[in-house]
Design a protein around this motif. Structure first.
Motif, mmCIF file in Angstrom:
data_model
loop_
_atom_site.group_PDB
_atom_site.id
_atom_site.type_symbol
_atom_site.label_atom_id
_atom_site.label_comp_id
_atom_site.label_asym_id
_atom_site.label_seq_id
_atom_site.Cartn_x
_atom_site.Cartn_y
_atom_site.Cartn_z
ATOM 1 N N TYR A 1 0.764 -0.713 0.394
ATOM 2 C CA TYR A 1 0.091 0.028 -0.070
ATOM 3 C C TYR A 1 1.490 1.129 0.263
ATOM 4 O O TYR A 1 1.497 1.313 0.599
ATOM 5 N N PHE A 2 0.160 2.829 -0.800
ATOM 6 C CA PHE A 2 1.132 3.195 -1.186
ATOM 7 C C PHE A 2 0.651 4.737 0.193
ATOM 8 O O PHE A 2 1.048 5.701 0.528
ATOM 9 N N ASP A 3 -0.513 3.915 1.103
ATOM 10 C CA ASP A 3 -0.908 5.217 1.810
ATOM 11 C C ASP A 3 -0.853 4.398 3.148
ATOM 12 O O ASP A 3 -0.496 3.309 3.739
ATOM 13 N N ARG A 4 -0.903 5.332 4.259
ATOM 14 C CA ARG A 4 -1.045 4.844 5.372
ATOM 15 C C ARG A 4 -1.816 3.805 6.091
ATOM 16 O O ARG A 4 -3.429 4.056 5.774
ATOM 17 N N ARG A 5 -1.656 2.795 7.085
ATOM 18 C CA ARG A 5 -2.777 1.804 7.187
ATOM 19 C C ARG A 5 -1.789 1.677 8.796
ATOM 20 O O ARG A 5 -1.744 1.160 9.207
ATOM 21 N N ASN A 6 -4.021 0.867 9.326
ATOM 22 C CA ASN A 6 -4.263 0.096 10.444
ATOM 23 C C ASN A 6 -3.838 -0.757 10.920
ATOM 24 O O ASN A 6 -3.587 -1.800 11.120
ATOM 25 N N ALA A 7 -4.894 -1.749 9.750
ATOM 26 C CA ALA A 7 -4.415 -3.097 9.202
ATOM 27 C C ALA A 7 -4.280 -3.221 7.626
ATOM 28 O O ALA A 7 -4.577 -2.522 6.856
ATOM 29 N N CYS A 8 -4.119 -4.994 6.805
ATOM 30 C CA CYS A 8 -4.627 -5.094 5.896
ATOM 31 C C CYS A 8 -5.163 -5.047 5.499
ATOM 32 O O CYS A 8 -5.929 -5.869 6.104
ATOM 33 N N ALA A 9 -5.694 -4.648 3.776
ATOM 34 C CA ALA A 9 -7.036 -5.236 3.710
ATOM 35 C C ALA A 9 -6.803 -6.339 2.581
ATOM 36 O O ALA A 9 -8.382 -6.882 3.322
ATOM 37 N N ALA A 10 -6.082 -7.543 3.232
ATOM 38 C CA ALA A 10 -5.857 -8.467 2.475
ATOM 39 C C ALA A 10 -6.147 -9.741 3.536
ATOM 40 O O ALA A 10 -6.840 -10.519 3.346
ATOM 41 N N CYS A 11 -5.528 -9.492 4.176
ATOM 42 C CA CYS A 11 -5.204 -10.257 5.856
ATOM 43 C C CYS A 11 -5.910 -10.164 7.204
ATOM 44 O O CYS A 11 -5.511 -10.704 8.187
ATOM 45 N N PHE A 12 -5.978 -8.942 7.109
ATOM 46 C CA PHE A 12 -6.021 -7.590 8.701
ATOM 47 C C PHE A 12 -4.881 -7.622 9.381
ATOM 48 O O PHE A 12 -4.908 -7.890 10.335
ATOM 49 N N GLY A 13 -3.625 -8.648 8.799
ATOM 50 C CA GLY A 13 -2.433 -8.118 9.647
ATOM 51 C C GLY A 13 -2.346 -6.767 10.049
ATOM 52 O O GLY A 13 -2.692 -5.747 9.143
ATOM 53 N N THR A 14 -1.843 -6.141 10.875
ATOM 54 C CA THR A 14 -1.165 -4.538 11.578
ATOM 55 C C THR A 14 -0.092 -4.499 11.415
ATOM 56 O O THR A 14 1.045 -3.026 12.150
#
Length: 131
Positions: A31-44
């Motif tokens: 991802y290029f944006d900031r993420r709190n969790a992965c949209a694919a597997c919910f990893g953090t």
């Protein structure tokens, strides 16, 4: 040399400009944006991952209408950079189907977007034909 700043946080300006994605430690999604969790597997958990500077056009459109002040036409594309999808404009080539095609090999290119009153230059990126 004037001070340069990247237009986006994931563009690294150095002798070899490149993009850096946030990669999920668990599944490898990028991802290029900031993420709190992965949209694919919910990893953090995420790590920085350099993105290949060469790729292939997977999809594109020629934009002929835009907001005031935006020069048209231009080519908006999705580029596959060794498995990482990057959305960017195709630059340094005429914006028409004779010069841009699916499967076209491209490479990352940077360009000046202008300077402020202090001489600080904003740098953007796109992809240009590789051959």
């Amino acid at each position: 040399m004037a001070n340069q700043v990247p237009l986006v946080s994931y563009l690294v300006l150095n002798n070899e400009p490149h993009l850096v994605a946030h990669e999920c430690v668990r599944c490898g999604a990028r991802y290029f944006d900031r993420r709190n969790a992965c949209a694919a597997c919910f990893g953090t958990e995420f790590r920085d991952a350099d993105v290949a500077t060469e790729g292939e056009v997977r999809a594109f459109t020629i934009v002929s209408r835009a907001a005031p002040g935006i020069e048209v036409p231009f080519v908006s594309a999705v580029v596959d950079c060794d498995g990482t999808s990057v959305r960017a404009n195709i630059i340094n080539t005429p914006p028409d189907p004779e010069h841009v095609s699916l499967g076209m090999k491209v490479r990352l290119a940077t360009y000046s977007m202008g300077k402020d009153e202090n001489g600080t230059e904003a740098i953007g990126f796109g992809f240009e034909p590789a051959a």
